[in-house]
Design a protein around this motif. Sequence first.
Motif, PDB file in Angstrom:
ATOM      1  N   ARG A   1      -4.389   8.529   7.262  1.00 38.68           N
ATOM      2  CA  ARG A   1      -3.982   9.364   6.140  1.00 38.68           C
ATOM      3  C   ARG A   1      -2.926  10.362   6.592  1.00 38.68           C
ATOM      4  O   ARG A   1      -2.841  10.725   7.773  1.00 38.68           O
ATOM      5  CB  ARG A   1      -5.195  10.141   5.577  1.00 38.68           C
ATOM      6  CG  ARG A   1      -6.360   9.261   5.170  1.00 38.68           C
ATOM      7  CD  ARG A   1      -5.953   8.247   4.079  1.00 38.68           C
ATOM      8  NE  ARG A   1      -5.424   8.920   2.912  1.00 38.68           N
ATOM      9  CZ  ARG A   1      -4.303   8.556   2.276  1.00 38.68           C
ATOM     10  NH1 ARG A   1      -3.595   7.537   2.704  1.00 38.68           N
ATOM     11  NH2 ARG A   1      -3.899   9.231   1.211  1.00 38.68           N
TER      12      ARG A   1
ATOM     13  N   ARG B   1       2.444   1.673  -3.435  1.00 39.60           N
ATOM     14  CA  ARG B   1       1.522   2.225  -4.428  1.00 39.60           C
ATOM     15  C   ARG B   1       1.154   3.675  -4.120  1.00 39.60           C
ATOM     16  O   ARG B   1       0.991   4.477  -5.033  1.00 39.60           O
ATOM     17  CB  ARG B   1       0.258   1.362  -4.484  1.00 39.60           C
ATOM     18  CG  ARG B   1       0.474   0.001  -5.129  1.00 39.60           C
ATOM     19  CD  ARG B   1      -0.796  -0.829  -5.113  1.00 39.60           C
ATOM     20  NE  ARG B   1      -0.654  -2.102  -5.809  1.00 39.60           N
ATOM     21  CZ  ARG B   1      -0.827  -2.282  -7.106  1.00 39.60           C
ATOM     22  NH1 ARG B   1      -1.181  -1.252  -7.876  1.00 39.60           N
ATOM     23  NH2 ARG B   1      -0.685  -3.463  -7.661  1.00 39.60           N
ATOM     24  N   GLU B   2       1.030   3.995  -2.866  1.00 38.24           N
ATOM     25  CA  GLU B   2       0.563   5.330  -2.476  1.00 38.24           C
ATOM     26  C   GLU B   2       1.634   6.395  -2.690  1.00 38.24           C
ATOM     27  O   GLU B   2       1.362   7.489  -3.194  1.00 38.24           O
ATOM     28  CB  GLU B   2       0.161   5.295  -0.996  1.00 38.24           C
ATOM     29  CG  GLU B   2      -0.583   6.523  -0.526  1.00 38.24           C
ATOM     30  CD  GLU B   2      -2.069   6.466  -0.802  1.00 38.24           C
ATOM     31  OE1 GLU B   2      -2.743   7.435  -0.438  1.00 38.24           O
ATOM     32  OE2 GLU B   2      -2.557   5.460  -1.359  1.00 38.24           O
TER      33      GLU B   2
ATOM     34  N   THR C   1      -7.657  -1.088  -3.277  1.00 41.25           N
ATOM     35  CA  THR C   1      -8.525  -0.367  -4.204  1.00 41.25           C
ATOM     36  C   THR C   1      -8.438   1.129  -3.906  1.00 41.25           C
ATOM     37  O   THR C   1      -8.130   1.537  -2.779  1.00 41.25           O
ATOM     38  CB  THR C   1      -9.989  -0.812  -4.068  1.00 41.25           C
ATOM     39  OG1 THR C   1     -10.426  -0.581  -2.724  1.00 41.25           O
ATOM     40  CG2 THR C   1     -10.130  -2.291  -4.407  1.00 41.25           C
ATOM     41  N   GLN C   2      -8.703   1.939  -4.911  1.00 41.51           N
ATOM     42  CA  GLN C   2      -8.662   3.390  -4.746  1.00 41.51           C
ATOM     43  C   GLN C   2     -10.078   3.929  -4.640  1.00 41.51           C
ATOM     44  O   GLN C   2     -10.919   3.666  -5.508  1.00 41.51           O
ATOM     45  CB  GLN C   2      -7.927   4.050  -5.905  1.00 41.51           C
ATOM     46  CG  GLN C   2      -6.413   3.966  -5.799  1.00 41.51           C
ATOM     47  CD  GLN C   2      -5.739   4.842  -6.836  1.00 41.51           C
ATOM     48  OE1 GLN C   2      -5.780   4.555  -8.025  1.00 41.51           O
ATOM     49  NE2 GLN C   2      -5.120   5.911  -6.391  1.00 41.51           N
TER      50      GLN C   2
ATOM     51  N   ARG D   1      -9.102  10.549  -3.276  1.00 45.78           N
ATOM     52  CA  ARG D   1      -9.017   9.093  -3.269  1.00 45.78           C
ATOM     53  C   ARG D   1      -7.635   8.634  -2.789  1.00 45.78           C
ATOM     54  O   ARG D   1      -6.651   9.345  -2.915  1.00 45.78           O
ATOM     55  CB  ARG D   1      -9.294   8.541  -4.667  1.00 45.78           C
ATOM     56  CG  ARG D   1     -10.684   8.858  -5.181  1.00 45.78           C
ATOM     57  CD  ARG D   1     -10.839   8.417  -6.634  1.00 45.78           C
ATOM     58  NE  ARG D   1     -12.092   8.915  -7.208  1.00 45.78           N
ATOM     59  CZ  ARG D   1     -12.426   8.807  -8.495  1.00 45.78           C
ATOM     60  NH1 ARG D   1     -11.593   8.200  -9.334  1.00 45.78           N
ATOM     61  NH2 ARG D   1     -13.566   9.300  -8.923  1.00 45.78           N
ATOM     62  N   TYR D   2      -7.617   7.435  -2.269  1.00 39.46           N
ATOM     63  CA  TYR D   2      -6.356   6.848  -1.821  1.00 39.46           C
ATOM     64  C   TYR D   2      -6.491   5.327  -1.832  1.00 39.46           C
ATOM     65  O   TYR D   2      -7.581   4.779  -2.023  1.00 39.46           O
ATOM     66  CB  TYR D   2      -5.978   7.351  -0.423  1.00 39.46           C
ATOM     67  CG  TYR D   2      -6.909   6.897   0.676  1.00 39.46           C
ATOM     68  CD1 TYR D   2      -6.643   5.744   1.424  1.00 39.46           C
ATOM     69  CD2 TYR D   2      -8.081   7.605   0.966  1.00 39.46           C
ATOM     70  CE1 TYR D   2      -7.506   5.314   2.423  1.00 39.46           C
ATOM     71  CE2 TYR D   2      -8.944   7.182   1.965  1.00 39.46           C
ATOM     72  CZ  TYR D   2      -8.642   6.036   2.681  1.00 39.46           C
ATOM     73  OH  TYR D   2      -9.512   5.608   3.667  1.00 39.46           O
ATOM     74  N   HIS D   3      -5.383   4.636  -1.611  1.00 35.84           N
ATOM     75  CA  HIS D   3      -5.390   3.174  -1.590  1.00 35.84           C
ATOM     76  C   HIS D   3      -5.869   2.681  -0.229  1.00 35.84           C
ATOM     77  O   HIS D   3      -5.239   2.947   0.792  1.00 35.84           O
ATOM     78  CB  HIS D   3      -3.989   2.639  -1.879  1.00 35.84           C
ATOM     79  CG  HIS D   3      -3.572   2.806  -3.307  1.00 35.84           C
ATOM     80  ND1 HIS D   3      -2.956   3.956  -3.772  1.00 35.84           N
ATOM     81  CD2 HIS D   3      -3.674   1.969  -4.372  1.00 35.84           C
ATOM     82  CE1 HIS D   3      -2.700   3.819  -5.052  1.00 35.84           C
ATOM     83  NE2 HIS D   3      -3.122   2.630  -5.446  1.00 35.84           N
ATOM     84  N   HIS D   4      -6.963   1.964  -0.252  1.00 34.44           N
ATOM     85  CA  HIS D   4      -7.492   1.384   0.974  1.00 34.44           C
ATOM     86  C   HIS D   4      -6.729   0.108   1.341  1.00 34.44           C
ATOM     87  O   HIS D   4      -5.789  -0.290   0.647  1.00 34.44           O
ATOM     88  CB  HIS D   4      -8.987   1.115   0.822  1.00 34.44           C
ATOM     89  CG  HIS D   4      -9.824   2.354   0.904  1.00 34.44           C
ATOM     90  ND1 HIS D   4      -9.669   3.420   0.031  1.00 34.44           N
ATOM     91  CD2 HIS D   4     -10.822   2.726   1.768  1.00 34.44           C
ATOM     92  CE1 HIS D   4     -10.525   4.382   0.351  1.00 34.44           C
ATOM     93  NE2 HIS D   4     -11.237   3.988   1.400  1.00 34.44           N
TER      94      HIS D   4
ATOM     95  N   GLU E   1     -11.922  13.179  -6.961  1.00 33.43           N
ATOM     96  CA  GLU E   1     -10.852  12.289  -7.396  1.00 33.43           C
ATOM     97  C   GLU E   1      -9.558  12.544  -6.624  1.00 33.43           C
ATOM     98  O   GLU E   1      -8.792  11.614  -6.327  1.00 33.43           O
ATOM     99  CB  GLU E   1     -10.612  12.461  -8.900  1.00 33.43           C
ATOM    100  CG  GLU E   1      -9.599  11.488  -9.476  1.00 33.43           C
ATOM    101  CD  GLU E   1      -9.450  11.653 -10.980  1.00 33.43           C
ATOM    102  OE1 GLU E   1      -8.677  10.880 -11.579  1.00 33.43           O
ATOM    103  OE2 GLU E   1     -10.107  12.560 -11.550  1.00 33.43           O
TER     104      GLU E   1
ATOM    105  N   ARG F   1       0.830  -1.203   0.000  1.00 25.55           N
ATOM    106  CA  ARG F   1       0.000   0.000   0.000  1.00 25.55           C
ATOM    107  C   ARG F   1       0.868   1.257   0.000  1.00 25.55           C
ATOM    108  O   ARG F   1       0.602   2.202  -0.731  1.00 25.55           O
ATOM    109  CB  ARG F   1      -0.949  -0.002   1.205  1.00 25.55           C
ATOM    110  CG  ARG F   1      -2.138   0.942   1.056  1.00 25.55           C
ATOM    111  CD  ARG F   1      -2.953   1.012   2.322  1.00 25.55           C
ATOM    112  NE  ARG F   1      -2.185   1.597   3.394  1.00 25.55           N
ATOM    113  CZ  ARG F   1      -1.980   2.921   3.516  1.00 25.55           C
ATOM    114  NH1 ARG F   1      -2.496   3.761   2.630  1.00 25.55           N
ATOM    115  NH2 ARG F   1      -1.278   3.398   4.511  1.00 25.55           N
TER     116      ARG F   1
ATOM    117  N   SER G   1     -12.487   7.255  -2.285  1.00 21.57           N
ATOM    118  CA  SER G   1     -12.527   8.297  -1.258  1.00 21.57           C
ATOM    119  C   SER G   1     -13.505   7.888  -0.175  1.00 21.57           C
ATOM    120  O   SER G   1     -14.367   7.037  -0.389  1.00 21.57           O
ATOM    121  CB  SER G   1     -12.946   9.638  -1.874  1.00 21.57           C
ATOM    122  OG  SER G   1     -14.225   9.513  -2.486  1.00 21.57           O
TER     123      SER G   1
END
Length: 719
Positions: free
Chosen positions: A654, A211-212, A692-693, A685-688, A682, A208, A695
């Motif tokens: 976050r 990717r983030e 998955t992305q 939004r972030y990676h949970h 948009e 995560r 908000s």
Amino acid sequence: MDNRQLTELLNQMTLEEKIAQLLQLTANFHEGGESQITGPLEEMGITESMVTASGSVLGLSGAQSVIDVQKSYLSKSRLGIPLMFMADVVHGFKTIFPIPLAIGCSWDTELAEKSAEIAARESAVSGIHVTFAPMVDLVRDPRWGRVMETTGEDPYLNSLFARAFVRGYQGGSLKDEPERLAACVKHFAAYGAPEGGRDYNTVNMSERNLREQYLPAYKAALDEGCEMVMTSFNTVDGIPATGNEKLMRGILRDEWGFDGVLISDWASIREMIAHGAAEDDGEAAYRAIRAGVDIEMMTPCYVQHLPGLIESGRVDEALVDEAVLRILRLKDKLGLFDNPLRGADPEREREVLFCQEHRNVSYELAAKSSVLLKNEGGLLPLAPGKKVALIGPFAQSDDILGWWSCVGVKEDAVKLGTALQERLAEGQLVIAEGSGVVSVEQSQIDAAIAAAQDADVIVLALGEDSAMSGEGGSRTNIRLPEAQLELVRQLKKIGKPMAAVIFNGRPLDLHGIIDEADAVLEAWFPGSEGGAAIADILIGRVNPSARLTMSFPHSVGQIPVYYNHYNTGRPMNPDKTEERYVSKYIDSPNDPLLPFGYGLSYTTFEYGELKLSGNEITANQPLQVSVSVTNTGDRAGIETVQLYIRDVAGEVVRPMRELKGFVRLELAPGESADAVFTITEEQLRYHHSDLTQASDPGTFQVFVGPNSRDTLAESFRLV
């Protein structure tokens, strides 16, 4: 050629010819006589026929040299497949620009793009086809020497610069624009996060976080059309990147759809053995080709072992075919089948390299990349008529290009002392070395004190030499060398106003200078025209406007320290610093000495009220944020207004702040202008936790200001 013709060419190749296309060798294998290459050939276990058929060359430049090698190569090539010539053109070719970390501090993506365009032009006329740039690794640890090659610690800003550099290098069409280069984004992936800041070391993080924070800039470069990707030296989740199928096949090729050329970094296929991920060269070749690495740089694992792996059935020859086809496609995109000599032109080379037009852009970027960190009492710019003592090992040093200066020559660099002499009246400037970079003699101190006593103001020229950063240049002590700190202490006793200019390749622990000097200017390694640009800042012809893209720590013990960190369950209350059982140091502040986005100007700016167009945002209804900014000083200046957002409560925690936008306002004295931003769903939004992305509805904070610390704040809700 179209894809059908390239496939027909591929079908004419023998297996040995195909595998040789996957081999990249340094120039000496192609341009040297038998006596020069017999040893390396035997050592690497490759044959002259493999050299004859190899697909690309590393490190050769010079139009006539490239022309000679290409013609010689094609005269021996059965199928007439031309060589590709590649080089590390990181921040300039002959005309050297500031290091990328400095370019990032300009927050000027258009000028960054222009620098890459010029680097491409100079390289292409000298015969280069591909640059191993941009390097877009996100970095939070200034101990790492290669921090000089990055644009900083923020994924959003790094992504913008990644796109700008790719546009500059590649232009619109490589075939139609022979004075452009194919770009190769590096190092995939997360090379900038080694444990302990030690080069080539282990990288260990969650997917995560990868990717983030770390992947966005690579993806941005590819979205801009970057033709190549280079693997990184490090492990990712315990697997060396060069043999990491999940990373290279799963994310890069399958998920992102990248169908360009993937190249190993120098010897990184064979280095899988040292990592402990391959028993021998054969297994290393197996893992790399399975991961989708197309070109092996400077080791013979492919040429020695792929034939046997294919014969045994362990490797499908289709993997080799797809790699070769990607290489042929890139050669076709570059126009090499139509013109194997492409842009190489000795006459044009003489005209273009280090021309005044290019030097002017180097000057402009150096001027816009230097960050004013301190300016007590308005010491800078230097008052007219004052006698100046320029003291320090960088007063007349030409070591200001940085570690990756390609074919740039130190002797071409404009020295600070020389530039100041040209700008100040006769007798107004006295220069003393004061100390070496890492050594000091009493005679040097004595001469420096004599110069300082006869002056009105002292300007210190201090820093790291270029070998103290760059690849393999990791350090645990990131203060200025003790010799220079001793020089500062001795000069401080004189009691004269003192400004310091720092030349370096990383954020430093500035204690011993920022607390002693009245003014501090971070010059980085500013490139060919650095001395001229810094001199003009010192005398006030240029008003500094750069902003830090990496935080400067209070001490090395804080590292990693970066602005977009998470909160904790026991955050420290700034008004109750005596509390013990909270997340804090007992011997240091939590916050950096100088925050991300920080930088001063010779003028002042005042922010008005932060205004939001509403207090709610939806998927279809964005929010507008604005603030009026006024130049309240007496000279024109540029203010970089920055927008940050915090998601107060998410499915996963976050960051306290995330940069989401910025506006550079150029304002005359007394002039006001609005900085206007639009926030969309948009952007939230972030990676949970399931990667998955999306908000999350709820409360968000918005911050606007001149850096990541000193901001106005409001809040809104996503519904």
